[in-house]
Design an enzyme around this catalytic site. Structure first.
Site, PDB file in Angstrom:
ATOM      1  N   ASP A 217       4.307  10.962  -2.622  1.00  0.00           N
ATOM      2  CA  ASP A 217       3.412   9.952  -2.176  1.00  0.00           C
ATOM      3  C   ASP A 217       2.284  10.501  -0.778  1.00  0.00           C
ATOM      4  O   ASP A 217       3.186  10.481   0.183  1.00  0.00           O
ATOM      5  CB  ASP A 217       4.058   8.765  -1.889  1.00  0.00           C
ATOM      6  N   LYS A 224      -0.963   9.209   4.757  1.00  0.00           N
ATOM      7  CA  LYS A 224       0.119   9.257   5.749  1.00  0.00           C
ATOM      8  C   LYS A 224       0.001   9.995   6.747  1.00  0.00           C
ATOM      9  O   LYS A 224      -0.404  11.047   6.402  1.00  0.00           O
ATOM     10  CB  LYS A 224       1.462   9.295   4.609  1.00  0.00           C
ATOM     11  N   ASP A 235      10.243   9.714  -3.214  1.00  0.00           N
ATOM     12  CA  ASP A 235       9.813   8.216  -3.539  1.00  0.00           C
ATOM     13  C   ASP A 235      10.089   7.989  -4.945  1.00  0.00           C
ATOM     14  O   ASP A 235       9.673   6.894  -5.484  1.00  0.00           O
ATOM     15  CB  ASP A 235       8.081   8.308  -3.099  1.00  0.00           C
ATOM     16  N   ASP A 294      -2.051   3.121  -0.175  1.00  0.00           N
ATOM     17  CA  ASP A 294      -0.385   3.489   0.261  1.00  0.00           C
ATOM     18  C   ASP A 294       0.455   2.397  -0.058  1.00  0.00           C
ATOM     19  O   ASP A 294       1.607   2.600  -0.203  1.00  0.00           O
ATOM     20  CB  ASP A 294      -0.234   3.721   1.713  1.00  0.00           C
ATOM     21  N   GLU A 296       0.967   1.917  -3.562  1.00  0.00           N
ATOM     22  CA  GLU A 296       0.752   2.249  -4.657  1.00  0.00           C
ATOM     23  C   GLU A 296       2.148   1.991  -5.512  1.00  0.00           C
ATOM     24  O   GLU A 296       1.938   1.719  -6.809  1.00  0.00           O
ATOM     25  CB  GLU A 296       0.625   3.835  -4.878  1.00  0.00           C
ATOM     26  N   ARG A 298       3.941  -0.831  -5.901  1.00  0.00           N
ATOM     27  CA  ARG A 298       3.689  -2.105  -6.518  1.00  0.00           C
ATOM     28  C   ARG A 298       2.850  -2.030  -7.845  1.00  0.00           C
ATOM     29  O   ARG A 298       2.818  -2.893  -8.501  1.00  0.00           O
ATOM     30  CB  ARG A 298       3.297  -3.291  -5.487  1.00  0.00           C
TER      31      ARG A 298
END
Length: 400
Positions: A217, A224, A235, A294, A296, A298
């Site tokens: 991620d 990030k 992740d 970020d 992502e 959900r």
């Protein structure tokens, strides 16, 4: 007697090590009066570490004074022992130090007789945990979406599970726009949703596990910061847990049908990245207004949950490294738990206490969803800032 030679005030969680010569080490573990599996596991790990470090060939565990808690302690010892045998992937030239596999012998309280087979489930569960740890520790350029799908499919086949793979092309036909939005910038087009199913002859119920499988991620266009991006190869931990559970269900012959839905892709950054103010249509039919690239997790889970719900399971559970706001709320010693059935909270909390995997329940009332009202879509992905994102994320997922 050896302990009396030291100025030692026993405190729960501590261990005392006494070496009686070159070939005998005694480890005394101090446990709390009240049974707490989390502390049992923690203390037993410390004790077993000392014995593994001593390269013991045989370990004798004296539980004769532990009364009704003896079996729980034996479970904790076996679990700790198996966890310590875990070997993470090492990519360097340096050879790994050989692991020792000491033989365990238990002395239970008077009147209790164990054959040894009673502790096999503890070993199986610990091995399943080690599988999750192994997968989550693989480098991001090793466990790519394609490689993850391949490994998980092979594991399912080896265990005799039924598998079904929803490729990106297939998800496009299903109009799984939320999952596809996250996958847009990923050069590896081998990701998708992998379904693995175990079905006994006469299942008493149907259970579905959904797991977030973001192999790395970056945060997408809302990149990030470096210290927050490091470690994002893990992740995909939620999907690794779902995979381990369906394999464990087959191994232990659970009496319910179990399906694991692994949502596997990468949240990369590139010219095709999804971005704020985009609107996507989900497999379930709802539209989502994108706020944060970020958030992502959900997104991929919304379509995966909708797909899993089509099977009409009696119980649907989702596992995810979903949002840092949960860590800010309760740290890393607990996991957050959410449900659209509040009557399940006592059951889930007790299960966490008994297993040593502690959970803390959070509310999920309707008013938490007010901030997700969108002027241009059915729902917002999240809010711009502030709020209680871990709770709002669970409300969002509830809609699917």
């Amino acid at each position: 007697g050896a302990a009396k030679r030291f100025e030692f005030e026993p405190k729960a969680g501590e261990v005392l090590i006494v070496d009686k010569g070159a070939s005998l080490r005694i480890v005394l573990a101090i446990l709390p009066k009240l049974p707490q599996m989390f502390f049992f596991l923690e203390t037993c790990r410390k004790a077993m570490e000392e014995l593994h470090g001593f390269k013991s060939e045989s370990v004798y565990i004296d539980l004769r004074a532990c009364g009704e808690h003896a079996f729980s302690l034996a479970d904790a010892v076996v679990s700790s022992h198996t966890a310590l045998l875990f070997e993470a992937k090492h990519y360097g030239k340096k050879a790994k130090e050989k692991k020792f596999f000491p033989r365990l012998t238990f002395f239970p309280p008077e009147g209790q007789k164990w054959q040894g087979s009673e502790l096999v489930p503890a070993i199986e569960k610990a091995c399943a945990t080690n599988l999750v740890r192994y997968l989550a520790g693989l480098a991001g350029n090793d466990l790519t979406p394609s490689e993850y799908v391949k490994r998980a499919t092979q594991s399912g086949k080896a265990h005799g599970l039924k598998s079904q793979f929803y490729s990106l092309e297939k998800l496009k036909k299903l109009q799984a726009g939320a999952f596809l939005a996250v996958s847009q910038a990923c050069e590896d087009r081998g990701g998708g949703i992998l379904k693995l199913t175990y079905r006994p002859a006469r299942p008493k119920a149907k259970v579905a596990f959904v797991g977030k499988g973001i192999t790395f991620d970056t945060g997408g266009v809302q990149l990030k910061q470096g210290e927050h991006m490091y470690g994002m190869n893990g992740d995909m931990g939620g999907s690794a847990l779902a995979l381990a559970l369906v394999l464990l269900a087959k191994q232990q012959k659970w009496d319910c049908e179990v399906s694991a839905f692994l949502a596997i892709t990468e949240n990369a950054i590139g010219p095709k990245s999804f971005k704020p103010n985009d609107v996507v249509k989900t497999l379930e039919g709802k539209t989502i207004e994108i706020i944060d690239s970020d958030a992502e997790g959900r997104m991929v889970l919304s379509d995966t949950l909708a797909l899993a719900a089509q099977d009409k399971p009696d119980l649907l559970m989702d596992f995810a490294t979903l949002t840092g706001s949960c860590i800010r709320a309760i740290g890393t010693g607990y996991s957050g738990v959410y449900s659209n059935r509040s009557e399940w909270f006592p059951v889930l909390t007790e299960a966490g206490r008994v297993s040593g995997e502690r959970v803390w329940p959070f509310p999920n009332d309707e008013d938490f969803g007010r901030c997700l009202k969108s002027d241009i879509a059915d729902i917002k992905q999240c809010r711009n800032s502030g709020g209680v994102d871990h709770i709002e994320a669970s409300y969002f997922l509830r809609q699917f």
